[in-house]
Design an enzyme around this catalytic site. Structure first.
Site, PDB file in Angstrom:
ATOM      1  N   GLY A  11       0.826   5.773   8.857  1.00  0.00           N
ATOM      2  CA  GLY A  11       0.816   7.095   8.707  1.00  0.00           C
ATOM      3  C   GLY A  11       1.692   8.040   9.475  1.00  0.00           C
ATOM      4  N   CYS A  43      32.652   0.635  18.850  1.00  0.00           N
ATOM      5  CA  CYS A  43      32.127  -0.645  17.994  1.00  0.00           C
ATOM      6  C   CYS A  43      32.812  -1.744  18.035  1.00  0.00           C
ATOM      7  CB  CYS A  43      31.493   0.101  16.779  1.00  0.00           C
ATOM      8  SG  CYS A  43      30.565  -1.238  15.913  1.00  0.00           S
ATOM      9  N   CYS A  86      34.441  -2.148  12.053  1.00  0.00           N
ATOM     10  CA  CYS A  86      35.199  -1.307  13.179  1.00  0.00           C
ATOM     11  C   CYS A  86      36.454  -2.146  13.664  1.00  0.00           C
ATOM     12  CB  CYS A  86      34.237  -0.813  14.102  1.00  0.00           C
ATOM     13  SG  CYS A  86      33.097   0.403  13.492  1.00  0.00           S
ATOM     14  N   ASP A 140      -3.786  -1.036   3.612  1.00  0.00           N
ATOM     15  CA  ASP A 140      -4.294   0.333   4.162  1.00  0.00           C
ATOM     16  C   ASP A 140      -4.092   1.380   3.136  1.00  0.00           C
ATOM     17  OD1 ASP A 140      -1.369   0.197   4.355  1.00  0.00           O
ATOM     18  OD2 ASP A 140      -1.398   1.706   5.985  1.00  0.00           O
ATOM     19  N   GLY A 150       0.857  -1.222  -0.039  1.00  0.00           N
ATOM     20  CA  GLY A 150       0.177  -0.099   0.095  1.00  0.00           C
ATOM     21  C   GLY A 150       0.756   1.267  -0.197  1.00  0.00           C
ATOM     22  N   PHE A 151       1.715   1.408   0.998  1.00  0.00           N
ATOM     23  CA  PHE A 151       2.555   2.493   1.191  1.00  0.00           C
ATOM     24  C   PHE A 151       3.335   2.833  -0.187  1.00  0.00           C
ATOM     25  CE2 PHE A 151       6.343   4.863   2.303  1.00  0.00           C
ATOM     26  CZ  PHE A 151       5.583   6.000   3.083  1.00  0.00           C
ATOM     27  N   HIS A 153      27.973  -2.195   9.406  1.00  0.00           N
ATOM     28  CA  HIS A 153      28.019  -1.367  10.695  1.00  0.00           C
ATOM     29  C   HIS A 153      26.763  -0.926  10.955  1.00  0.00           C
ATOM     30  CE1 HIS A 153      29.576   1.521  13.580  1.00  0.00           C
ATOM     31  NE2 HIS A 153      28.848   2.287  12.796  1.00  0.00           N
TER      32      HIS A 153
END
Lengths: 372, 372
Positions: B217, B305, B310, B147, B96-97, B336
């Protein structure tokens, strides 16, 4: 000496040899194919994946690294190995072939080659001394002399001039090379398709006593049988106690024919380049995934292959990834093609060990669809 | 029931919840971020790498798979899991989107949406029934109701019409859904930024008794504080014993704020999209690798990290790869960024467990450079 070649066995039926090359970053079993990592990365692959498929050594391109990111930066990073996170051997070319390939963008003189960058058009000059300086900064295990590669076809005079210049440049390279303890400098034999000139070049270059030698000026457009013919009379002119490297060759038939004629090392962008075009080398010949017939083909790329790609993905999925322009497509094809060539070289080494290289060739050619 | 939510703990300080979603392909710990694999691949990543960074569930896009390679092919392949070699849970959106985002290329009616393919311009029609049929073919664990997502800004009348149509479509989706034993259908609450309409939509949709609910939405252009406000009054309208999913949200601040307001699931292309532009999310905020100051920066992307990227590569190398347009750049940044977000969600779950989510938010925001 940075590089030492150990001859393990000579094939009884052919000129093939089994050997080892000892380098500062480990030992390579030959004959071997070297994946190409032009810009300090074998396109789409991680170093761990290259190890997974048993890459023993990779090649990187001096011309490209000189222009971007610059050899000074690579040196500052601790050398090419550290920069790109690869702790096995690296061979760098001299940049010669690349600058000659620039065509109108370069001008050759006795001093060296003036050229314009393919990236931004800026002017540069590479001499034999500069090519060695760059490679010394990169810190690759094997570095190559800066040579002049004659095109095909080229007349006798052109080839003679370029092979003699290659000898003069080889001397200058040898003199300029600073890191003889950690980097081995290979000489390059030119001479085009002319037997007397290959003899002249082999004599002049081997007299300089390099730890290894390459056959240059082949795979530049000449028919394959002509390349095989040149190899047949050139490799016997090369010392037995040094590795022999055929530059820019990577199709399966040429690898086998090269080994049979006494070659120990090969490199080529072919497997990774065609991979990005969705083409695979398989035991049954080439597979071009964009073909419509693979739309709902739920079998692997190569039914005889046990690589990651073939164990986990179908042609239908690979075709979808390729058509959808997904990065994973380039990854899976590159992985498979390199695996295929490295396994081919492993099988070749095994066949030399078992004295059945000619049988292996026959079987491989028949399946792949090559004519003997 | 294909999908079962288990509420493990409610945060004492905030609306956050710790939970588990049991699916046919395994259990997911929530709150969770779902990497997006639009075209049956999380861009540049293998399934093994997704597991390495502890991806529990991924999202794939119905619109894209319907157009290419086609849901029939995916079904013939044995479903999306098998097709793409991913054996953990998958959520598909309804398409839908995506079709609403086509703008001039689509026409909405009560029956459904007519649109033209972004690939070849061909005409298509997706109704609620069709969206479910496609998702039934794909075989994803969680499927979404078709939707109508109102844009931002939109007036009350537009939003009211679209939320009421969303309810009518949700009923049709529920009726059309064939695989209730193996696929859980989630309802979507619309209502824009209007409190009374969110109430109306939440009431209408939850009355249909779906195994999970999404807030639709949002993240469509409204300011973040407004999104948080809508969440604050919407999530309390959603049943406690069902998972709550905020669609299309993936920036670190929104993830934390969403969890605090009772959201359990998130997805967004942000981490992989900015990765391909050479941008990293780090504990100290965003790093844009093309900046000249990273030219000779031999430190990792994120000093805190411990991901593959990293641990093994410097900013100088990553900048080189990005500038040279190398595929490995997209890979290392994607790896990453996804690692970063999945670790963030893990830390959030840990903080809920330890009743210190607000402290964690404060600390994270300060380092990242967000204002509270």
């Amino acid at each position: 000496m940075a590089i030492k070649y150990e001859l393990i066995k000579e094939c009884k039926q052919t000129g093939a040899r089994l050997g080892k090359i000892h380098t500062p970053h480990g030992t390579i079993e030959t004959p071997i194919f070297m994946p190409v990592g032009t810009q300090a990365t074998v396109k789409s692959m991680t170093p761990e994946e290259l190890k997974e498929i048993e890459s023993q050594i990779i090649l990187s391109n001096t011309y490209h690294l000189y222009l971007r990111p610059g050899h000074d930066l690579v040196e500052k990073a601790g050398g090419l190995h550290k920069f790109m996170n690869w702790d096995r051997p690296i061979l760098t070319d001299s940049g010669g072939f690349q600058v000659f390939s620039l065509g109108d963008l370069r001008k050759i003189s006795e001093e060296g080659v003036e050229f314009r960058s393919h990236i931004d058009g800026s002017k540069h000059f590479i001499s034999p001394e500069k090519a060695i300086e760059i490679q010394n900064s990169l810190g690759s295990d094997i570095i190559m002399a800066f040579d002049e590669c004659a095109p095909y076809p080229a007349d006798r005079e052109y080839v003679k001039n370029s092979l003699e210049r290659t000898t003069r440049w080889a001397k200058r390279c040898k003199k300029a090379h600073k890191n003889t303890d950690t980097q081995g400098l290979f000489g390059i034999i030119q001479g085009g398709i002319y037997k007397d000139m290959r003899e002249q070049s082999a004599k002049e270059i081997t007299e300089l006593d390099f730890p290894g030698y390459a056959v240059g000026g082949l795979s530049v457009g000449e028919p394959k049988p002509l390349m095989y013919e040149v190899l047949e009379y050139t490799t016997p002119l090369m010392p037995k106690n040094k590795p022999r490297y055929l530059m820019g060759v990577g199709s399966p038939d040429c690898l086998i024919e090269g080994v049979i004629r006494g070659i120990d090392m090969f490199d080529c962008v072919l497997p990774t380049r065609i991979a990005r075009n969705g083409t695979a080398m398989t035991s049954q010949g080439r597979v071009t995934i964009k073909q419509a017939r693979f739309y709902d083909d739920f079998t692997p790329l190569d039914p005889e292959c046990d690589c990651y790609t073939c164990r986990n993905y179908t042609k239908a999925y690979l075709r979808h990834l390729f058509k959808a322009n997904e990065i994973l497509s380039a990854r899976l094809f590159s992985y498979h093609n390199l695996y295929f060539l490295l396994k081919l070289m492993k099988n070749i080494r095994e066949a030399i060990k078992n004295d059945n290289l000619l049988d292996y060739r026959k079987e491989f050619f028949e399946k792949y669809g090559y004519e003997l």
